[in-house]
Design a protein around this motif. Structure first.
Motif, PDB file in Angstrom:
ATOM      1  N   GLY A 101     -45.742   1.858  -7.128  1.00  0.00           N
ATOM      2  CA  GLY A 101     -45.359   3.326  -7.685  1.00  0.00           C
ATOM      3  C   GLY A 101     -45.932   4.421  -6.814  1.00  0.00           C
ATOM      4  O   GLY A 101     -46.291   4.087  -5.510  1.00  0.00           O
ATOM      5  N   VAL A 102     -45.806   5.436  -7.455  1.00  0.00           N
ATOM      6  CA  VAL A 102     -46.605   6.784  -6.651  1.00  0.00           C
ATOM      7  C   VAL A 102     -48.186   7.029  -6.536  1.00  0.00           C
ATOM      8  O   VAL A 102     -48.473   7.657  -5.791  1.00  0.00           O
ATOM      9  CB  VAL A 102     -45.806   8.196  -7.187  1.00  0.00           C
ATOM     10  N   GLY A 103     -48.734   5.932  -7.241  1.00  0.00           N
ATOM     11  CA  GLY A 103     -50.199   6.339  -7.164  1.00  0.00           C
ATOM     12  C   GLY A 103     -50.774   6.153  -5.846  1.00  0.00           C
ATOM     13  O   GLY A 103     -51.772   7.182  -5.767  1.00  0.00           O
ATOM     14  N   PRO A 104     -50.362   5.277  -4.808  1.00  0.00           N
ATOM     15  CA  PRO A 104     -51.166   5.281  -3.760  1.00  0.00           C
ATOM     16  C   PRO A 104     -50.708   6.421  -2.857  1.00  0.00           C
ATOM     17  O   PRO A 104     -51.749   7.169  -2.435  1.00  0.00           O
ATOM     18  CB  PRO A 104     -50.555   4.183  -3.065  1.00  0.00           C
ATOM     19  N   GLU A 105     -49.476   7.106  -2.908  1.00  0.00           N
ATOM     20  CA  GLU A 105     -49.185   8.372  -2.442  1.00  0.00           C
ATOM     21  C   GLU A 105     -49.608   9.537  -2.703  1.00  0.00           C
ATOM     22  O   GLU A 105     -50.332  10.367  -1.975  1.00  0.00           O
ATOM     23  CB  GLU A 105     -47.677   8.335  -2.487  1.00  0.00           C
ATOM     24  N   VAL A 106     -50.019   9.654  -4.033  1.00  0.00           N
ATOM     25  CA  VAL A 106     -50.752  10.971  -4.490  1.00  0.00           C
ATOM     26  C   VAL A 106     -51.999  10.805  -4.429  1.00  0.00           C
ATOM     27  O   VAL A 106     -52.616  11.987  -4.118  1.00  0.00           O
ATOM     28  CB  VAL A 106     -50.371  11.096  -6.127  1.00  0.00           C
ATOM     29  N   ALA A 107     -52.891   9.648  -4.300  1.00  0.00           N
ATOM     30  CA  ALA A 107     -54.172   9.555  -4.061  1.00  0.00           C
ATOM     31  C   ALA A 107     -54.477  10.147  -2.548  1.00  0.00           C
ATOM     32  O   ALA A 107     -55.380  10.700  -2.220  1.00  0.00           O
ATOM     33  CB  ALA A 107     -54.658   8.255  -4.278  1.00  0.00           C
ATOM     34  N   ALA A 108     -53.489   9.567  -1.628  1.00  0.00           N
ATOM     35  CA  ALA A 108     -53.590   9.904  -0.299  1.00  0.00           C
ATOM     36  C   ALA A 108     -53.346  11.533  -0.134  1.00  0.00           C
ATOM     37  O   ALA A 108     -54.208  12.116   0.823  1.00  0.00           O
ATOM     38  CB  ALA A 108     -52.531   9.130   0.596  1.00  0.00           C
ATOM     39  N   HIS A 109     -52.440  12.033  -0.874  1.00  0.00           N
ATOM     40  CA  HIS A 109     -52.152  13.479  -0.680  1.00  0.00           C
ATOM     41  C   HIS A 109     -53.181  14.358  -1.132  1.00  0.00           C
ATOM     42  O   HIS A 109     -53.500  15.328  -0.810  1.00  0.00           O
ATOM     43  CB  HIS A 109     -50.675  13.692  -1.124  1.00  0.00           C
ATOM     44  N   ALA A 110     -53.797  13.788  -2.327  1.00  0.00           N
ATOM     45  CA  ALA A 110     -54.987  14.522  -2.805  1.00  0.00           C
ATOM     46  C   ALA A 110     -56.126  14.602  -1.754  1.00  0.00           C
ATOM     47  O   ALA A 110     -56.643  15.827  -1.497  1.00  0.00           O
ATOM     48  CB  ALA A 110     -55.428  13.818  -4.180  1.00  0.00           C
TER      49      ALA A 110
END
Length: 339
Positions: free
Chosen positions: A19-28
């Motif tokens: 899902g998008v969890g890894p992506e949004v953690a990185a972008h945070a």
């Protein structure tokens, strides 16, 4: 964070790796300076981030030095490879990784290696496929913390608005039976205690929405307000908690009404979440009161349909990290209550 900040890093689980969890953690992490974020460690499969993000990642095995690493790279507590990863397609291996990340984050926060837990989105369907039996992450966290599910209270928070559904994931037809005076009293106590302890509000002001249109219209449109809510409200007030209601739900969220309260208690899930999300879809945070640890979560799901497209909005995750850091700071530094 400006001024006081948590003494220990936050734990941020990545959720389902497809899902998008890894992506949004990185972008945070990439936006950490713009949003004054406290140090955090991402927990899960590091490959899920490295496969779709070119930013610096540093794999760590413990919390030592995470705060220093955070300045120059995203610290990731790598658990296990989640198997062949196709973004947008959940797998049993990915669900197992997400569950392992959740268990690890709970353990780190319970032992105070991390100051708070921020949980990324998971697929309930995929989790149930590997034998997971809890309705959601909240119930699992409560169990691991030794708290009954009924004493783990969901709150949605955003600037200027906090809402609590008194019943959550149940059919609408079951609400009148399950919304008892005992439930109302117990959850109001937990909400008031959480507002004092974590938000530093000395004398929280609560309001409760009527279950029926126009709060029952003096019994013309329903009896729950008089028979269930009024006795509960009287008991809550007798304990020294400021509470108004039952109030007509259709006007409770009006700006001139809601500004008088620190939290709005609603009878059922959509009565609370529909207006909340209309007002704060991008910056609303899900947090759990009644736990011995601080837990927040972005108020969105895995968004498998856009995973890997670069279109996932990190705003909700940033808001969840910000709030977790604020609440951890309040607890750790005993911030003076607001007047």
């Amino acid at each position: 964070m400006s001024g006081l900040s948590p003494r220990r890093p936050l734990a941020v689980t990545m959720g389902d790796p497809a899902g998008v969890g890894p992506e949004v953690a990185a972008h945070a992490w990439a936006l950490r300076r713009e949003h004054d974020l406290p140090p955090f460690v991402a927990i899960g499969d590091a490959a899920a981030i490295e496969s779709q993000w070119e930013g610096p990642v540093r794999r760590v095995s413990d919390m030592d030095g995470v705060a220093e690493i955070f300045h120059n790279a995203l610290p990731v507590l790598h658990l296990e490879e989640s198997g062949p990863l196709t973004l947008g397609q959940p797998t049993p291996a990915g669900a197992t990784c997400a569950l392992h990340a959740l268990e690890t984050g709970i353990g780190l926060t319970r032992t105070q290696a991390t100051s708070a837990l921020v949980t990324g989105p998971v697929s309930k369907h995929a989790l149930h496929g590997i034998g997971y039996t809890h309705p959601g992450q909240t119930e699992f966290i409560a169990e691991r913390c030794g708290v009954t599910a009924t004493n783990a209270v969901m709150m949605l928070a955003a600037p200027g608005l906090r809402v609590v559904p008194l019943t959550v994931h149940i059919p609408l037809a079951a609400v009148p039976e399950q919304l008892t005076a005992e439930i109302i009293v117990a959850k109001a106590r937990i909400v008031a205690r959480g507002l004092r302890r974590d938000f530093g509000i000395a004398s929280p002001r609560l309001a409760i929405a009527g279950l029926n249109p126009h709060a029952g219209e003096n019994g013309q449109l329903g009896s729950e307000e008089a028979e269930i809510m009024a006795p509960a409200i009287a008991q809550i007030a007798a304990e020294g908690i400021i509470i108004d209601g039952p109030l007509a739900a259709d006007s409770l969220f009006a700006p001139d009404v809601r500004k008088h309260y620190d939290a709005l208690l609603c009878g059922y899930h959509d009565q609370a979440l529909a207006p909340f999300k209309a007002l704060h879809f991008h910056d609303g945070v899900n947090l759990t009161l009644g736990l011995p640890i601080i837990r927040t979560s972005p108020d969105h799901g895995t968004a498998f349909n856009i995973a890997g497209s670069g279109r996932a909005d990190p705003g909700p995750t940033i808001a969840a990290i910000q709030l977790a850091g604020k609440l951890a700071t309040n607890r750790e530094h005993s911030v003076a209550p607001a007047k």
